[in-house]
Design a protein around this motif. Sequence first.
Motif, short mmCIF file in Angstrom:
data_model
loop_
_atom_site.label_atom_id
_atom_site.label_comp_id
_atom_site.label_asym_id
_atom_site.label_seq_id
_atom_site.Cartn_x
_atom_site.Cartn_y
_atom_site.Cartn_z
N UNK A 135 -9.02 6.67 -5.97
CA UNK A 135 -9.40 7.21 -7.28
C UNK A 135 -8.20 7.26 -8.22
N UNK A 136 -7.03 7.68 -7.70
CA UNK A 136 -5.82 7.74 -8.52
C UNK A 136 -5.43 6.35 -9.01
N UNK A 137 -5.42 5.36 -8.11
CA UNK A 137 -5.05 4.00 -8.49
C UNK A 137 -6.04 3.46 -9.52
N UNK A 138 -7.30 3.83 -9.39
CA UNK A 138 -8.30 3.34 -10.32
C UNK A 138 -8.11 3.84 -11.73
N UNK A 139 -7.43 5.00 -11.92
CA UNK A 139 -7.22 5.55 -13.26
C UNK A 139 -6.03 4.93 -13.98
N UNK A 156 1.97 -1.32 -11.17
CA UNK A 156 3.18 -1.99 -10.71
C UNK A 156 4.33 -1.00 -10.60
N UNK A 157 4.44 -0.09 -11.58
CA UNK A 157 5.49 0.94 -11.52
C UNK A 157 5.30 1.82 -10.28
N UNK A 158 4.05 2.23 -10.06
CA UNK A 158 3.77 3.07 -8.91
C UNK A 158 4.06 2.31 -7.61
N UNK A 159 3.74 1.00 -7.58
CA UNK A 159 4.02 0.20 -6.39
C UNK A 159 5.51 0.17 -6.10
N UNK A 160 6.33 0.04 -7.16
CA UNK A 160 7.79 0.05 -6.95
C UNK A 160 8.24 1.38 -6.36
#
Length: 977
Positions: free
Chosen positions: A157-161, A168-172
């Motif tokens: 749900x978080x990634x979907x928002x 990409x920032x969160x992935x880093x």
Amino acid sequence: MSEQLAALYAALVVGIEAAVEAGDAAGVAGALFDFAAAEPKVGGWTADRVVPEQKVRAMFAGTPQTLRDAVVREVQARAHAVTLDAEGVVWVAKALDLVLDHWHPGREQLLLDVQLTLLRPEPLRVQVREALLADVATMQAGGLWRAPRGAASACAALVGRLDEAQRRTLARWVMVLDGTLQREASTVKRCRDESLGASLARRRLGWSAEEVLTLLRSARLGSAAGGPTEERREPRRQTIYGNELRFALPAAEQLADADLQHLAAELRVIVADVAAGRFGVQDSALAKSAPRRFRALLDRAAPAADALVLPEQALRSDDGFAVQARAEVADVLTDPLAVPLLLHCLTLSSVRAGVAWQRRCRELGGGYPQAVEALRRLLRLVPATQVVRAEPPEYVYVFMRSETSAFVRGVVWAYATLAGEDAAELLGDVAVHCGLKDTRFITSMVDAVVANAAVAALGSLDGAGALDQLRRVQGMAKHKTFQKSVATAFDAAALRSGLTREQVIERGVPDHGVDARGRLEVPLGEEGWVAAIVVGEEGKAGLEYVRDGKVVRSLPVAVREACADQIRVLKAQLKEVQATLRSERERIEAVLATERTWTVEEWVTYYLTHPLTGVTARRLIWEASSSPDGPRVSGLPQAVAADDGASGAVRGCGLRWQLRGADGAVRDVPADAVIRLWHPVRAGGGDITAWRTSLTDAEFRQPFKQAFRERYLLTPAEEETVSYSNRFAAHILRYGQVKALTVARGWSGLSLGGWHDGASGEAVHEFPGTGWRARFFLETVSVNDTNVADLCSTDQVRFERKVGRAWQSADLREVPVGVLSEGLRDVDLFVAVASIGADPNWTDRGQSRQPGFVGYVGYWREYSFGVLPEAALARREALGRILPRTRIADRVEVGERFVRVRGDLGTYKIHLGSGNVLMEPDDTYLCIVSARSKDAGRVFLPFEEDGVLSLIVSKAFLLAADSKITDTSILRQLPGR
């Protein structure tokens, strides 16, 4: 490492050391953050700016806990005011981890908080915090094998928002934090699948080709790089690729072919790691699929690349072979037609090439007309490269680095695939050179990867050349694992030829140019001089010089100097002849354990008339029978001139071959006879006695003990124990001697000492061509100053049969009589030679008086003068025939356990087992270390294997003339002296 980064690192070390010594926590934190925020940005987020762990640990060693607490507080305070890139965050987190040094109870949570605080922008950090903390809760759940309820849906749900850039920032961030989040949970697949990182990895994040390249480099270099000032001796056996890989791999697969070309060089490096067996990933699912997916990516990327190049990892710049290759075959390494084939060589990841790999190799070779010659030039450098000692700071011995070995393995198979039978000779050279034992180490070879690939490739080739080379490699193979590789290749080649391994070996024994007369003659100059290698009937080869038909002791100086090169080559050939004579004698002796039979044609061709094998074969007893189960006649081979008589008689080399029996009768061998090597264990008692009498009367000495060979038949005790024999248990042996003996007799695996698992061990011997092996168990009794066993005790002997690829324990009653007898005979030999009871001085050494050794004095005396083993029984029979023929016949008497000798000063008893001496009437021990007698040296001995027979004869001659003894150490012990 760049000069600028080196200067920054040096300043960091100075700053931290000064702050630690002054107890300045703020100074320590300031130095860490200054370095983390400094330029330059060096390739990838964690590629070069990594913590030199030993240095940092050393700085904080012994510092009070109050200082460490203060450093942590300063780091936390500065984290709110400082903005760092991902690389800087990693630096601070790793440095703080070392400062904490595992003592802090909330270490995982503290490291996560610091990293979260350092990350920007603030709004996203706040949104993500709860999801990341859920990952931590999963990790800290204490054995929980699944994520908290609802974790996966919350992460999704978080990634979907988030939009694509935010993802990409969160992935880093997840990549940066993954070492903290997954340190303990990385092996729990479900936890990883339900984490925030897994939710991101399943999304299309829109990475550019440049970003994917950075991810790949970071995954590869982040875990493999050393500290900024550290030099690695060798690349790791396996590089565990970083967490970036689970984002980078799907991102690369989503790129268009045109964009994928930017990744070609990096993909080649990763595929090379896969081929060399160095590729590793913590995620088990990804570890299985990643190699295949990377190869597919490279196939897409390479055709689209403007120029194909061989990656640096294929031929590293820091080993001798790579340097030589880049200098001498640079034209091949850079040829656009050659590079695709060489890149294909990098993809071979096992010792054998599969059908698909070879098919692709032929396709690539078809587009490169000079492929075979190019590969040959490259492989020729392998036997020309020597093992060298690297310069400082490594100080290690280098032949090929592991990356280079993996590449050369592929070149070996490519050459074998394209050159076919013509590849055999060069592959043999490569196998011999790389399979040699590296004397700097105990068990290693020069290069096991290349050696095993070369013999496997030889095993795949047809033709006599490959078999000849395998035979050559087998003769020099010393390493046990390598011997198995050669045997496997031999079996493969033999299977295709329709022969067994043993048949292949006997058909290819070299004669080295020696003719049927046992001579190899070479003219020297124009003066009529001839040098000749001469093989005598007793199996010894030597070099002689002849002029005008007359043998001379040595060459004139002028001839020796003028023909120095010829003589040098001839002496090298002499060594080869001597080695072949020795190996053939050992090979034929090993046949005694088998039920091997030959046709008459095979027997005459490959044994009797062979210039070298025949030297051994013609002095052995053979059996002939018209049918496998029919009556057999035994005899020594005898050749007479061929004639028209004796229809069906065996002929070879212009001679007619017969068998001369123990009774002197000569019998023709029928042409349809089945031939077998005679063994006493399969013969009757009358036949054995007849042969021993006949050979002794004729003073005929065999190449190895055959007629006088011991027979080891099952005892009632062994029938009761069923699966093992205790016949040789409870002996005390000198470990160094028994170790050397087992190796010399082809047994392997024995290693005893004071290390872990060194308290017990076993020696194992496989009997070629039988499918059986023997295991001899031993235990450590004492160790020496180097922690290696000094004394060991014997235990069981077991036999196993091979079923498929596995070995299964067998009932002793099922073991073939030849295998059983030969296996127990070897063990008897080990005990006879290595037992402390065979050492006449053992009780005079300090060992026997040390605590724990007192009990072995009783063993020593029991062995020295007790019941005779099987080997001593054969010795007793031989002495009963020998001593009555000597001048001391009236002074000696062969009894049940002793040879009784009557001297001028006293009467002595020489034990037939140990050779030790007692003096009558009170059995006082007489220590005689060695006994030399000219008369004893002239006595014919029908065999000599362990030296005890000649020792007993020498002592008998010495004591029969005891009044003439001059050795003071003996005189002091004699009665009346």
